[in-house]
Scaffold this motif. Structure first.
Motif, PDB file in Angstrom:
ATOM      1  N   HIS A  84      48.993  48.268  51.520  1.00 56.95           N
ATOM      2  CA  HIS A  84      48.260  49.331  50.846  1.00 56.95           C
ATOM      3  C   HIS A  84      48.232  50.571  51.730  1.00 56.95           C
ATOM      4  CE1 HIS A  84      47.176  46.176  48.119  1.00 56.95           C
ATOM      5  NE2 HIS A  84      46.864  45.461  49.176  1.00 56.95           N
ATOM      6  N   THR A 124      42.843  40.477  48.378  1.00 55.97           N
ATOM      7  CA  THR A 124      42.728  40.741  46.951  1.00 55.97           C
ATOM      8  C   THR A 124      41.730  39.739  46.384  1.00 55.97           C
ATOM      9  OG1 THR A 124      45.000  41.540  46.858  1.00 55.97           O
ATOM     10  CG2 THR A 124      43.993  40.889  44.769  1.00 55.97           C
ATOM     11  N   SER A 160      44.249  42.891  54.390  1.00 57.25           N
ATOM     12  CA  SER A 160      43.615  43.127  53.093  1.00 57.25           C
ATOM     13  C   SER A 160      43.384  41.796  52.410  1.00 57.25           C
ATOM     14  CB  SER A 160      44.484  44.030  52.211  1.00 57.25           C
ATOM     15  OG  SER A 160      45.672  43.371  51.825  1.00 57.25           O
ATOM     16  N   GLN A 184      45.902  40.890  40.583  1.00 58.13           N
ATOM     17  CA  GLN A 184      47.125  40.759  41.370  1.00 58.13           C
ATOM     18  C   GLN A 184      47.331  42.025  42.181  1.00 58.13           C
ATOM     19  OE1 GLN A 184      50.257  39.907  38.643  1.00 58.13           O
ATOM     20  NE2 GLN A 184      49.513  37.863  38.195  1.00 58.13           N
ATOM     21  N   SER A 185      48.030  41.871  43.290  1.00 55.99           N
ATOM     22  CA  SER A 185      48.213  43.013  44.169  1.00 55.99           C
ATOM     23  C   SER A 185      49.517  42.870  44.940  1.00 55.99           C
ATOM     24  CB  SER A 185      47.041  43.100  45.147  1.00 55.99           C
ATOM     25  OG  SER A 185      47.209  44.182  46.018  1.00 55.99           O
ATOM     26  N   GLU A 186      50.010  43.995  45.425  1.00 52.79           N
ATOM     27  CA  GLU A 186      51.122  43.981  46.371  1.00 52.79           C
ATOM     28  C   GLU A 186      50.554  43.635  47.742  1.00 52.79           C
ATOM     29  OE1 GLU A 186      54.107  44.125  45.253  1.00 52.79           O
ATOM     30  OE2 GLU A 186      53.797  45.032  43.291  1.00 52.79           O
ATOM     31  N   HIS A 246      50.559  50.844  46.580  1.00 52.93           N
ATOM     32  CA  HIS A 246      50.461  49.386  46.690  1.00 52.93           C
ATOM     33  C   HIS A 246      51.903  48.899  46.768  1.00 52.93           C
ATOM     34  CE1 HIS A 246      46.247  49.741  45.752  1.00 52.93           C
ATOM     35  NE2 HIS A 246      46.568  50.481  44.713  1.00 52.93           N
TER      36      HIS A 246
END
Length: 95
Positions: A54, A45, A43, A49-51, A9
């Motif tokens: 991926h 989310t 993507s 939380q996310s970067e 990520h």
């Protein structure tokens, strides 16, 4: 036998410099039998939380994923990613 995966990520902070990482990591990981299943792309989310980026790389088994990640050649190239991006890298055994 269960597959092995490297899951990343990543939020790229320096796209120009990060390009070198992508160019150099691919042959190393593929040389260990890695197959890129996900590499960027859209993507969403939906929880937590996310970067922003991926990556999922599949290997024949968990040990192969570990060998690929710990390969000194890969670790040398990974320094580029560490300098140019924020990332979480996970080794996981799958099905």
């Amino acid at each position: 036998m269960p597959k092995g995966y490297i899951i990343g990520h990543i939020t790229v902070n320096d796209p120009e410099a990060y390009r070198e990482y992508v160019e150099r990591d691919t042959p190393i990981l593929e040389g260990h039998g890695g197959r890129f299943i996900v590499r960027g792309g859209a993507s969403e989310t939906v929880e937590g939380q996310s970067e922003r980026r991926h990556v999922v790389i599949e290997f024949d088994d968990f040990e192969a994923a570990k060998r690929a990640y710990h390969d000194p050649a890969y670790q040398e190239v990974a320094e580029i990613r560490r300098r140019t991006a924020t990332s979480t890298i996970i080794l996981v055994e799958g099905t």
